[in-house]
Design a protein around this motif. Structure first.
Motif, short mmCIF file in Angstrom:
data_model
loop_
_atom_site.label_atom_id
_atom_site.label_comp_id
_atom_site.label_asym_id
_atom_site.label_seq_id
_atom_site.Cartn_x
_atom_site.Cartn_y
_atom_site.Cartn_z
N ASN A 94 0.82 -1.21 0.00
CA ASN A 94 0.00 0.00 0.00
C ASN A 94 0.86 1.27 0.00
N GLN A 95 2.14 1.15 -0.35
CA GLN A 95 3.03 2.30 -0.37
C GLN A 95 3.42 2.66 -1.81
N TYR A 96 3.51 3.97 -2.07
CA TYR A 96 3.89 4.48 -3.37
C TYR A 96 5.11 5.39 -3.18
N PHE A 97 6.11 5.25 -4.05
CA PHE A 97 7.32 6.04 -3.99
C PHE A 97 7.54 6.72 -5.33
N LEU A 98 7.66 8.06 -5.32
CA LEU A 98 7.93 8.77 -6.56
C LEU A 98 9.32 8.35 -7.05
N SER A 99 9.38 7.87 -8.29
CA SER A 99 10.61 7.32 -8.82
C SER A 99 11.19 8.14 -9.99
N GLU A 100 10.31 8.59 -10.89
CA GLU A 100 10.77 9.29 -12.09
C GLU A 100 9.80 10.38 -12.50
N ILE A 101 10.33 11.32 -13.26
CA ILE A 101 9.50 12.28 -13.98
C ILE A 101 9.91 12.15 -15.43
N ARG A 102 8.95 11.92 -16.30
CA ARG A 102 9.21 11.79 -17.73
C ARG A 102 8.49 12.92 -18.45
N THR A 103 9.24 13.66 -19.25
CA THR A 103 8.63 14.76 -20.01
C THR A 103 9.00 14.65 -21.47
N ALA A 104 8.15 15.20 -22.31
CA ALA A 104 8.34 15.12 -23.76
C ALA A 104 9.54 15.94 -24.22
N ASN A 105 9.87 17.02 -23.53
CA ASN A 105 10.99 17.85 -23.98
C ASN A 105 12.27 17.59 -23.19
N SER A 106 12.27 16.65 -22.29
CA SER A 106 13.40 16.21 -21.46
C SER A 106 13.97 17.29 -20.54
N SER A 107 13.37 18.46 -20.47
CA SER A 107 13.90 19.52 -19.61
C SER A 107 13.80 19.15 -18.13
N MET A 108 12.83 18.33 -17.76
CA MET A 108 12.65 17.93 -16.36
C MET A 108 12.74 16.43 -16.17
N SER A 109 13.03 15.68 -17.20
CA SER A 109 13.09 14.22 -17.06
C SER A 109 14.21 13.85 -16.09
N CYS A 110 13.85 13.04 -15.09
CA CYS A 110 14.84 12.69 -14.07
C CYS A 110 14.40 11.44 -13.30
N HIS A 111 15.35 10.89 -12.57
CA HIS A 111 15.13 9.77 -11.66
C HIS A 111 15.41 10.27 -10.25
N LEU A 112 14.60 9.85 -9.29
CA LEU A 112 14.87 10.17 -7.90
C LEU A 112 15.67 9.03 -7.29
N THR A 113 16.52 9.35 -6.36
CA THR A 113 17.30 8.30 -5.71
C THR A 113 16.38 7.44 -4.85
N THR A 114 16.74 6.17 -4.72
CA THR A 114 15.94 5.24 -3.93
C THR A 114 16.24 5.44 -2.45
N SER A 115 15.20 5.72 -1.67
CA SER A 115 15.37 5.97 -0.23
C SER A 115 15.49 4.65 0.53
N LYS A 116 15.98 4.73 1.76
CA LYS A 116 16.05 3.55 2.63
C LYS A 116 14.65 2.99 2.86
N GLN A 117 13.69 3.89 2.98
CA GLN A 117 12.30 3.47 3.20
C GLN A 117 11.79 2.63 2.03
N GLU A 118 12.11 3.04 0.79
CA GLU A 118 11.68 2.27 -0.38
C GLU A 118 12.41 0.93 -0.45
#
Length: 141
Positions: A94-118
Motif C-alpha cells: 500500500n506504499q507508493y514512492f515517486l521514482s521518475e518524472i518523464r517529459t516530452a521535452n526532457s527539460s525535467m526528465s529525471c530519476h529520484l534516488t531510492t530511499s532507505k524506506q523504499e
C-alpha cells in the motif's frame, strides 16, 4: 565617446536579459490520488506543482500550496524523451514512492534516488512474495 558608452550599455543590458531568460523555471502540475513518499517523507494525496530551476536542474521541488507542503529532492537528470508527460511511482503493497518524472521535452526528465524506506518496502514485498515494483503512472498537466 558617447556612442561607445551607449553601445556598451546596450550590450550589457542584452547579456543581463539573456541570462535571466535562460534561468527560467520548469514546472508541471499533477493530481496524485494516493499518499506517496519522496525523500523519506510521506505526502498526502493532492494537487502538486513539481519543478526545478535551469541553474539547479538536479534539485526538484514538490509542493501543494493548499496543504502547505513543500519538499526538495535530489535527482539524476535523464536526457531521454518520453511520448507523454508523466510521474512514475514504484508501488509496494500500500506504499507508493515517486521514482521518475518523464517529459516530452526532457527539460525535467529525471530519476529520484531510492530511499532507505523504499528499499525496506521492496524487501518486505519480496519476502511476502508480493509482486514487486509494479509502476503506477500519473499524467502531468
Amino acid at each position: 565617446m558617447k556612442n561607445l558608452t551607449a553601445i556598451a550599455l546596450f550590450v550589457a543590458a542584452g547579456i543581463a536579459t539573456a541570462g535571466s531568460a535562460l534561468a527560467q523555471d520548469h514546472k508541471v502540475t499533477a493530481t496524485v490520488p494516493f499518499n506517496f513518499t519522496v525523500n523519506g517523507r510521506t505526502l498526502p494525496a493532492g494537487n502538486y506543482t513539481i519543478g526545478n530551476e535551469s541553474n539547479t536542474p538536479r534539485i526538484l521541488s514538490i509542493s501543494d500550496r493548499e496543504k502547505g507542503i513543500a519538499v526538495m529532492a535530489t535527482t539524476v537528470p535523464d536526457n531521454s524523451v518520453s511520448a507523454d508527460n508523466k510521474l512514475v511511482f514504484h508501488h509496494y503493497g500500500n506504499q507508493y514512492f515517486l521514482s521518475e518524472i518523464r517529459t516530452a521535452n526532457s527539460s525535467m526528465s529525471c530519476h529520484l534516488t531510492t530511499s532507505k524506506q523504499e528499499k525496506w518496502a521492496r524487501a518486505q514485498a519480496q519476502e511476502a512474495s508480493v509482486r514487486v515494483n509494479s509502476d503506477v503512472l500519473i499524467a502531468l498537466k
